[in-house]
Design a protein around this motif. Sequence first.
Motif, short mmCIF file in Angstrom:
data_model
loop_
_atom_site.label_atom_id
_atom_site.label_comp_id
_atom_site.label_asym_id
_atom_site.label_seq_id
_atom_site.Cartn_x
_atom_site.Cartn_y
_atom_site.Cartn_z
N VAL A 26 0.83 -1.21 0.00
CA VAL A 26 0.00 0.00 0.00
C VAL A 26 0.87 1.26 0.00
N PHE A 27 1.97 1.24 0.77
CA PHE A 27 2.87 2.40 0.75
C PHE A 27 3.49 2.59 -0.64
N GLY A 28 3.84 1.50 -1.31
CA GLY A 28 4.37 1.59 -2.68
C GLY A 28 3.34 2.15 -3.64
N THR A 29 2.10 1.69 -3.52
CA THR A 29 1.02 2.20 -4.37
C THR A 29 0.78 3.68 -4.10
N LYS A 30 0.81 4.07 -2.83
CA LYS A 30 0.63 5.47 -2.46
C LYS A 30 1.74 6.32 -3.06
N LEU A 31 2.97 5.83 -3.02
CA LEU A 31 4.09 6.55 -3.60
C LEU A 31 3.94 6.70 -5.11
N LEU A 32 3.50 5.64 -5.77
CA LEU A 32 3.30 5.71 -7.22
C LEU A 32 2.17 6.68 -7.58
N PHE A 33 1.10 6.69 -6.82
CA PHE A 33 0.03 7.65 -7.07
C PHE A 33 0.54 9.08 -6.88
N SER A 34 1.38 9.28 -5.88
CA SER A 34 1.94 10.60 -5.62
C SER A 34 2.82 11.06 -6.79
N VAL A 35 3.67 10.17 -7.26
CA VAL A 35 4.53 10.50 -8.40
C VAL A 35 3.69 10.77 -9.64
N GLY A 36 2.66 9.97 -9.86
CA GLY A 36 1.76 10.19 -11.00
C GLY A 36 1.05 11.53 -10.92
N ALA A 37 0.62 11.92 -9.71
CA ALA A 37 -0.06 13.20 -9.55
C ALA A 37 0.88 14.36 -9.84
N HIS A 53 -4.45 12.24 -7.13
CA HIS A 53 -4.33 12.75 -5.76
C HIS A 53 -5.38 12.12 -4.84
N GLU A 54 -6.60 11.97 -5.33
CA GLU A 54 -7.65 11.32 -4.55
C GLU A 54 -7.34 9.84 -4.32
N ALA A 55 -6.78 9.19 -5.34
CA ALA A 55 -6.39 7.78 -5.17
C ALA A 55 -5.29 7.66 -4.12
N GLU A 56 -4.38 8.64 -4.10
CA GLU A 56 -3.34 8.66 -3.07
C GLU A 56 -3.94 8.81 -1.68
N SER A 57 -4.97 9.64 -1.57
CA SER A 57 -5.65 9.81 -0.28
C SER A 57 -6.32 8.51 0.16
N LEU A 58 -6.94 7.81 -0.79
CA LEU A 58 -7.57 6.53 -0.46
C LEU A 58 -6.53 5.51 0.00
N ALA A 59 -5.37 5.51 -0.63
CA ALA A 59 -4.30 4.60 -0.20
C ALA A 59 -3.84 4.96 1.21
N GLY A 60 -3.84 6.25 1.54
CA GLY A 60 -3.50 6.67 2.89
C GLY A 60 -4.50 6.15 3.91
N PHE A 61 -5.79 6.21 3.56
CA PHE A 61 -6.81 5.65 4.45
C PHE A 61 -6.63 4.15 4.62
N LEU A 62 -6.25 3.46 3.56
CA LEU A 62 -6.02 2.02 3.64
C LEU A 62 -4.84 1.72 4.55
N CYS A 63 -3.80 2.56 4.50
CA CYS A 63 -2.67 2.40 5.43
C CYS A 63 -3.15 2.54 6.87
N ALA A 64 -4.02 3.51 7.12
CA ALA A 64 -4.54 3.70 8.47
C ALA A 64 -5.37 2.49 8.92
N VAL A 65 -6.15 1.93 8.03
CA VAL A 65 -6.95 0.75 8.37
C VAL A 65 -6.04 -0.43 8.70
N LEU A 66 -4.98 -0.61 7.91
CA LEU A 66 -4.04 -1.71 8.21
C LEU A 66 -3.32 -1.49 9.53
#
Length: 85
Positions: A26-37, A53-66
């Motif tokens: 999830v952190f890798g996906t969040k990083l890739l979304f950030s670079v893409g944005a 950017h919104e997809a990056e935010s969703l990945a952040g929420f998923l990190c919090a859930v984990l």
Amino acid sequence: ALTQKSAGFLGIAVILWQLLPPLVSVFGTKLLFSVGAVLAEFLSLDLEGEILHEAESLAGFLCAVLACEGVFYLLMLSLCMRGGM
């Protein structure tokens, strides 16, 4: 007492073994979304940048859930160790 400590250590190791791969993914996906944005903003693609950017935010929420899942596992482990299970 030693058996209880070793069981607790083993339980924590299993929890980390279970939660570390999804967290890294999830952190890798969040990083890739950030670079893409950032790239989308650089190329003046406003709509795509907002979506990434919104997809990056969703990945952040998923990190919090984990992370919350890991905390709940630790709480359950400590309750079971105190209860003598």
